[in-house]
Design an enzyme around this catalytic site. Structure first.
Site, mmCIF file in Angstrom:
data_model
loop_
_atom_site.group_PDB
_atom_site.id
_atom_site.type_symbol
_atom_site.label_atom_id
_atom_site.label_comp_id
_atom_site.label_asym_id
_atom_site.label_seq_id
_atom_site.Cartn_x
_atom_site.Cartn_y
_atom_site.Cartn_z
ATOM 1 N N ALA A 126 0.835 -1.129 0.018
ATOM 2 C CA ALA A 126 -0.123 -0.016 -0.074
ATOM 3 C C ALA A 126 0.848 1.249 0.038
ATOM 4 O O ALA A 126 1.255 1.693 1.004
ATOM 5 C CB ALA A 126 -0.978 -0.046 1.162
ATOM 6 N N GLY A 133 -0.503 9.556 -6.628
ATOM 7 C CA GLY A 133 -0.329 8.396 -7.627
ATOM 8 C C GLY A 133 1.115 8.456 -8.121
ATOM 9 O O GLY A 133 2.154 7.757 -7.398
ATOM 10 N N ASP A 242 11.283 -1.969 -7.969
ATOM 11 C CA ASP A 242 12.436 -2.180 -8.950
ATOM 12 C C ASP A 242 12.420 -3.795 -9.060
ATOM 13 O O ASP A 242 12.474 -4.158 -10.373
ATOM 14 C CB ASP A 242 13.886 -1.865 -8.520
ATOM 15 C CG ASP A 242 14.272 -0.452 -8.337
ATOM 16 O OD1 ASP A 242 13.343 0.248 -9.184
ATOM 17 O OD2 ASP A 242 14.940 0.299 -8.035
ATOM 18 N N GLU A 366 1.819 0.001 -10.961
ATOM 19 C CA GLU A 366 3.274 0.136 -10.519
ATOM 20 C C GLU A 366 4.308 1.041 -11.417
ATOM 21 O O GLU A 366 5.486 0.903 -11.575
ATOM 22 C CB GLU A 366 3.927 -1.464 -10.684
ATOM 23 C CG GLU A 366 3.311 -2.490 -9.666
ATOM 24 C CD GLU A 366 4.294 -3.449 -9.381
ATOM 25 O OE1 GLU A 366 5.498 -3.597 -9.430
ATOM 26 O OE2 GLU A 366 3.649 -4.497 -8.957
ATOM 27 N N GLY A 367 3.585 2.053 -11.381
ATOM 28 C CA GLY A 367 4.140 3.501 -12.151
ATOM 29 C C GLY A 367 3.529 3.508 -13.632
ATOM 30 O O GLY A 367 3.982 2.548 -14.345
HETATM 31 N N1 COS Z 1 16.043 3.118 -5.507
HETATM 32 C C1 COS Z 1 16.629 3.722 -4.247
HETATM 33 N N2 COS Z 1 16.312 4.980 -4.238
HETATM 34 C C2 COS Z 1 15.500 5.582 -5.027
HETATM 35 C C3 COS Z 1 14.850 4.864 -6.085
HETATM 36 C C4 COS Z 1 15.205 3.586 -6.408
HETATM 37 N N3 COS Z 1 15.073 2.856 -7.505
HETATM 38 N N4 COS Z 1 14.120 6.066 -6.636
HETATM 39 C C5 COS Z 1 14.338 7.104 -6.173
HETATM 40 N N5 COS Z 1 14.896 6.902 -5.252
HETATM 41 C C6 COS Z 1 15.360 7.768 -4.025
HETATM 42 C C7 COS Z 1 16.038 8.908 -4.520
HETATM 43 O O1 COS Z 1 17.500 8.780 -4.656
HETATM 44 C C8 COS Z 1 15.487 10.082 -3.915
HETATM 45 O O2 COS Z 1 16.403 10.040 -2.685
HETATM 46 P P1 COS Z 1 16.636 11.618 -1.757
HETATM 47 O O3 COS Z 1 15.748 12.195 -1.428
HETATM 48 O O4 COS Z 1 17.719 10.995 -0.796
HETATM 49 O O5 COS Z 1 17.628 12.250 -2.896
HETATM 50 C C9 COS Z 1 14.301 10.027 -3.388
HETATM 51 O O6 COS Z 1 13.980 8.440 -3.760
HETATM 52 C C10 COS Z 1 13.053 10.603 -4.037
HETATM 53 O O7 COS Z 1 13.502 10.472 -5.435
HETATM 54 P P2 COS Z 1 13.117 11.349 -6.766
HETATM 55 O O8 COS Z 1 13.781 12.916 -6.392
HETATM 56 O O9 COS Z 1 13.362 10.722 -7.955
HETATM 57 O O10 COS Z 1 11.495 11.258 -6.548
HETATM 58 P P3 COS Z 1 10.460 12.086 -7.124
HETATM 59 O O11 COS Z 1 9.515 13.105 -6.139
HETATM 60 O O12 COS Z 1 10.763 12.791 -8.379
HETATM 61 O O13 COS Z 1 9.630 11.122 -7.574
HETATM 62 C C11 COS Z 1 8.947 9.044 -8.360
HETATM 63 C C12 COS Z 1 9.733 10.151 -8.699
HETATM 64 C C13 COS Z 1 10.265 8.166 -7.900
HETATM 65 C C14 COS Z 1 7.988 9.024 -7.010
HETATM 66 C C15 COS Z 1 8.313 8.377 -9.531
HETATM 67 O O14 COS Z 1 9.398 8.191 -10.324
HETATM 68 C C16 COS Z 1 7.618 7.127 -9.213
HETATM 69 O O15 COS Z 1 8.134 5.985 -9.141
HETATM 70 N N6 COS Z 1 6.239 7.326 -9.074
HETATM 71 C C17 COS Z 1 5.393 6.085 -9.377
HETATM 72 C C18 COS Z 1 5.198 5.521 -8.087
HETATM 73 C C19 COS Z 1 4.504 4.069 -8.409
HETATM 74 O O16 COS Z 1 5.101 3.178 -8.982
HETATM 75 N N7 COS Z 1 3.326 3.780 -7.872
HETATM 76 C C20 COS Z 1 2.685 2.627 -8.023
HETATM 77 C C21 COS Z 1 2.243 2.186 -6.555
HETATM 78 S S1 COS Z 1 2.187 0.629 -6.778
HETATM 79 S S2 COS Z 1 0.701 0.027 -7.959
#
Ligand code: COS
Length: 389
Positions: A126, A133, A242, A366-367
């Site tokens: 969750a 989102g 991932d 999942e994104g």
């Molecule tokens: N592994 C480890 N750390 C990660 C990472 C990963 N794959 N991806 C991002 N991070 C870390 C970043 O390094 C950053 O860390 P710091 O705050 O220490 O610098 C932090 O997480 C935030 O990352 P970022 O600045 O890229 O975040 P944004 O606010 O720009 O958001 C996200 C981008 C990652 C939230 C967006 O790309 C994402 O994945 N959204 C979709 C979410 C999703 O998949 N929802 C579905 C839910 S399950 S059905």
């Protein structure tokens, strides 16, 4: 026996064959009804549990088979080839379990993993909320430490296996001022006072799967249920995704293969202008394109699964790429399958309209595929910057 041109081990071929056999014998006869009624596949999940398919990716010391990403993907592919609603029910339990496997303490793994691995209990993950989102760090669910427990308040939305799972991994804000670095991950058990479920969603596709809200109202959970440490929640979520996005690609691969199988079968039988329509080049070229895209997708899914299983440390870019690529293939292939079946393809008597509806979600959950592109591009920029140094 499955066609083994893919360098799978003998055991992996056996697992794939078993998943295919159960899907053909137990899922195929009921998939249309499950879809129509939006009915959760309780009996089918029991069959998977009895066949020892639920803990393939779980290490042996926590009650699993000791396989990895490849075994998880092979099973998800085969189940989704017949019914993606069943496929995602199976895969979402791994999504709920991965945070515990990746970040849980020894005690947490020993307490929660054996029941998930045996299929006795389902898990769920969750993160998403109504206003969080793609922008996952905008989540509002709060967790406040009070003595020896955390108190959770907030609502999670569109949670696969919601209401059906017993074990939930929940991401909540412990320090909202810190944004992503203020999130933490918790294990929450069904039945905890203050934890209830909202409405079950009425969806376009994957209708056999349960999608519900999780509602936390002064829900007290023991402080031992924190995963890792405070502030690690966002990393837990991202590392989990991932590991599980290749599973969405495997689901999309299964849907696409199922649609191609149906299209070929139909094209061989359907007579128009006095001949089976498979003899027409217009149909042959569509089938050739579909098959080529599927073959490339399968190679990609297995490559990413092997890379992860070989112990790669950072596979965020590859996971995003494979999810993006194969979900787009599934959408295109299923639309083309409906086209080949023509008017029949549009009718519920044939399964391809369901496959087309099921495929759509693989481009979203999942994104979204737009977010996958963001992740890929961010990794390209990071790699280029580190080469320059
Ligand atoms: N592994 C480890 N750390 C990660 C990472 C990963 N794959 N991806 C991002 N991070 C870390 C970043 O390094 C950053 O860390 P710091 O705050 O220490 O610098 C932090 O997480 C935030 O990352 P970022 O600045 O890229 O975040 P944004 O606010 O720009 O958001 C996200 C981008 C990652 C939230 C967006 O790309 C994402 O994945 N959204 C979709 C979410 C999703 O998949 N929802 C579905 C839910 S399950 S059905």
């Amino acid at each position: 026996m499955s066609d083994n041109r893919y360098g799978l081990t003998e055991e992996q071929v056996m697992i794939k064959d078993l998943a295919r056999k159960i899907s053909e014998e137990k899922v195929k006869p009921v998939r249309a009804e499950l879809d129509e009624k939006g009915e959760f596949p309780t009996e089918i999940m029991k069959i998977f549990a009895d066949a020892d398919l639920c803990g393939l990716y779980v290490p042996e010391q926590y009650g699993g088979y000791g396989g990895g990403e490849m075994e998880f993907c092979l099973t998800t592919e085969e189940l989704s080839r017949v019914c993606a609603g069943v496929g995602v029910t199976f895969a979402a339990s791994a999504l709920g379990a991965y945070p515990i496997l990746l970040f849980g303490s020894e005690d947490q793994k020993k307490k929660y993993m054996p029941d998930i691995a045996s299929g006795k209990k389902l898990a769920a993950f969750a993160l998403t909320e109504a206003d969080a989102g793609s922008d996952a760090t905008a989540m509002k669910t709060r967790a406040v430490l009070k003595g020896d427990h955390y108190v959770l308040n907030g609502t999670k939305q569109w949670i696969t296996n919601g209401g059906e799972a017993e074990t939930y991994t929940v991401i909540a804000m412990t320090n909202p001022d810190k944004g992503g670095r203020g999130a933490s991950a918790f294990i929450v058990e069904k039945g905890t006072p203050g934890f209830s479920f909202g409405k079950k969603e009425n969806k376009l596709g994957i209708r056999a799967s349960a999608t519900r809200e999780l509602i936390f109202e002064d829900c007290k959970i023991p402080k031992e249920n924190l995963l890792g440490r405070e502030g690690l929640g966002f990393i837990v979520a991202m590392r989990t995704l991932d590991a599980t996005r290749p599973g969405i690609a495997a689901q999309a691969l299964g849907i696409a293969q199922g649609a191609l199988d149906e299209a070929i079968d139909y094209a061989r039988k359907r007579i128009q202008f006095g001949k089976p329509i498979i003899t027409f080049q217009a149909i042959q070229h569509m089938l050739a394109d579909m098959a080529t895209q599927i073959e490339a997708s399968r190679a990609f899914v297995y490559h990413v699964a092997r890379t992860i299983d070989s112990g790669a440390k950072d596979y965020s870019k590859l996971s995003a790429m494979v999810k993006l690529f194969v979900s787009d293939v599934a959408m295109k292939v299923t639309v083309d399958a409906v086209q080949i079946l023509g008017g029949y393809g549009y009718m519920k008597e044939y399964p391809v309209e369901k496959m087309m509806r099921d495929a759509k979600i693989t481009q979203i959950y999942e994104g979204t595929n737009q977010i996958q592109r963001n992740v890929i591009a961010a990794n390209l920029i990071k790699e280029a910057a580190s080469k320059k140094k």
